[in-house]
Every structure is written in structure tokens, then in C-alpha cells.
Motif scaffolding. Structure first.
Motif, short mmCIF file in Angstrom:
data_model
loop_
_atom_site.label_atom_id
_atom_site.label_comp_id
_atom_site.label_asym_id
_atom_site.label_seq_id
_atom_site.Cartn_x
_atom_site.Cartn_y
_atom_site.Cartn_z
N UNK A 191 37.63 29.22 34.43
CA UNK A 191 37.37 30.58 34.91
C UNK A 191 37.00 30.64 36.39
N UNK A 192 36.52 29.57 36.97
CA UNK A 192 36.25 29.58 38.40
C UNK A 192 37.55 29.77 39.18
N UNK A 193 38.61 29.11 38.73
CA UNK A 193 39.91 29.29 39.38
C UNK A 193 40.48 30.67 39.08
N UNK A 194 40.28 31.14 37.86
CA UNK A 194 40.76 32.47 37.49
C UNK A 194 40.13 33.52 38.40
N UNK A 195 38.85 33.40 38.67
CA UNK A 195 38.20 34.36 39.55
C UNK A 195 38.77 34.33 40.96
N UNK A 196 39.16 33.14 41.42
CA UNK A 196 39.80 33.05 42.73
C UNK A 196 41.11 33.84 42.73
N UNK A 197 41.90 33.68 41.66
CA UNK A 197 43.17 34.39 41.57
C UNK A 197 42.97 35.90 41.48
N UNK A 198 41.99 36.32 40.69
CA UNK A 198 41.73 37.74 40.53
C UNK A 198 41.25 38.37 41.83
N UNK A 199 40.35 37.68 42.53
CA UNK A 199 39.85 38.20 43.81
C UNK A 199 40.97 38.26 44.83
N UNK A 200 41.87 37.28 44.80
CA UNK A 200 43.00 37.26 45.72
C UNK A 200 43.90 38.46 45.47
N UNK A 201 44.14 38.74 44.19
CA UNK A 201 45.02 39.87 43.87
C UNK A 201 44.36 41.19 44.28
N UNK A 202 43.07 41.32 44.09
CA UNK A 202 42.37 42.54 44.51
C UNK A 202 42.49 42.72 46.02
N UNK A 203 42.30 41.62 46.77
CA UNK A 203 42.43 41.69 48.21
C UNK A 203 43.84 42.10 48.60
N UNK A 204 44.84 41.52 47.94
CA UNK A 204 46.23 41.84 48.26
C UNK A 204 46.53 43.32 48.01
N UNK A 205 46.05 43.85 46.90
CA UNK A 205 46.30 45.25 46.57
C UNK A 205 45.73 46.19 47.63
N UNK A 206 44.54 45.87 48.11
CA UNK A 206 43.92 46.73 49.12
C UNK A 206 44.65 46.64 50.45
#
Length: 225
Positions: free
Chosen positions: A75-90
């Protein structure tokens, strides 16, 4: 650890030890393809975050991930991916998974986040669905603390390593058809006095026994996520 690659030129970094994180970034028009290999755990999270953010910054439209070489992912890696996607969307960009091996795909499927990276919602990025997409991403990231607590419960109860505790969580989640964060909450609640359902208790015991018989970390790699 060596620096991760996210320059405008194709680059790779070979791991110095088995399972160590390695990344390679290859520009492809307005996008960048990032190949990730090795173990994606808490130890590798900062390096992974830096590599992916750098690749996203240099890609006008976003990045495509190749996760076929990932041998462990939590899940530590999953959070990295999720945060990256949120940043990309913005930023009006997208992050998609171009290819994934069973380890990465299983984690994303169990946590219900696989559709976020398949490109199905990419056409909406920056449009009226952006707010809902960001909320969904943040909700997914909020489940990590509970999952980490549940892993700690298993480690303390059965004297397991962090990876072995993760493997047990994944196996029980699959065998009981229970979402990972729901199972994690049940385990944490059990510590506070609420007993686990009998079926879940049996599955946890069976998973720990199976892991012990197979030799623990590494030997259970095919079962883990």
C-alpha cells in the motif's frame, strides 16, 4: 540508492541487489513511458515518488507505466501511484498503466483502484468529473493507515515479517472475497475486543500455516501482491 531516471533521454538503472527498485523513463511524443521493476514497498516509496513525479513534470500529456517487472507491491507504493494520479488530474494530465504483471494488477484489483489507471476515465480529466475523480483517489488513499495497522497486528500476533504479513492479508482477502480495507478494519477491530468471524479466523490461520510451510518471504511470492 541510485537516483531514479526521469530525464528527457531514455535511461535505466539496474538494481544493485535482487528486488531493489529500478526505473527507466522513455519519452514517447507528448507522453513518457516509465518502466518500474523490483520491490515497491515503504523503503522504495520515496525513490519511486521522485522518479514518477519527475517523469510527470517533463511529460506534457502524462505518463504510461509498465509494471510487468514489479515483484512485490504494497500500500505504500499504491499511495504513491494514487497521489501521482491526483497530481496529474489537477494539471490536466493522465497516468495510465500500459502493462502490469500479476503482482501489481492483483493489488490494484483488490483495492478497487485498477479502473483508475486503465484509461477509462482519462477522457474526463480536466472536465466536469475531475472533482469526483480526485475525491475517489483521496478516499482510496485513506485506507492505507488501516491496512498498515492490520499488517502490524499480524506481524505481532504470528511473528511475521512485513512482507509475510502482507501476503497473509492478500491471501485472506482473496479467499474470503473481502475487500482488503474491509478485512484490515476487521483485524484492527478484533484487537479492540470484537472477535473475527469464524470463517475469517480459519482463513488467517490457514494462510499463516501455508506461508510457514512454504518457507515465508520469497517462497510465497506468487501469492503476494
Amino acid at each position: 540508492m541510485p537516483e531514479s531516471a526521469y530525464t528527457t533521454q531514455p535511461a535505466t538503472f539496474a538494481p544493485s541487489r535482487p528486488g531493489q527498485l529500478s526505473t527507466a523513463a522513455l519519452p514517447d511524443g507528448a507522453r513518457t513511458v516509465v518502466t518500474v521493476c523490483g520491490e515497491l514497498d515503504l523503503q522504495a516509496a520515496d525513490e519511486l515518488r521522485a522518479a514518477l513525479r519527475g517523469a510527470l513534470e517533463s511529460a506534457p500529456e502524462g505518463i504510461d507505466l509498465d509494471l510487468q517487472g514489479v515483484v512485490f507491491c504494497d500500500c505504500s507504493a499504491l499511495n504513491v501511484l494514487l497521489a501521482l494520479r491526483e497530481q496529474a488530474l489537477t494539471e490536466g494530465k493522465t497516468v495510465t498503466i500500459q502493462a502490469a504483471g500479476p503482482v501489481a494488477e492483483r493489488l490494484l484489483t483488490l483495492t478497487g483502484t485498477w479502473p483508475l489507471f486503465t484509461g477509462a476515465a482519462d477522457d474526463e480529466a480536466g472536465g466536469p468529473e475531475l472533482g469526483a475523480e480526485v475525491v475517489q483517489l483521496r478516499r482510496a488513499m485513506q485506507t492505507r493507515p488501516t491496512i498498515d495497522l492490520a499488517r502490524g497486528v499480524l506481524m505481532a500476533t504470528f511473528q511475521l515479517s512485513p512482507q509475510d504479513a502482507w501476503h497473509v492479508l492478500v491471501m485472506v482477502s482473496q479467499n474470503t472475497n473481502t475487500k482488503l480495507h474491509v478485512l484490515a478494519q476487521d483485524l484492527v477491530t478484533a484487537v479492540q475486543g470484537e472477535p473475527l468471524p469464524d470463517a475469517t479466523q480459519r482463513q488467517v490461520s490457514a494462510a499463516v500455516s501455508r506461508l510457514s510451510e512454504s518457507g515465508g518471504s520469497g517462497a510465497a511470492g506468487d501469492e503476494g501482491t
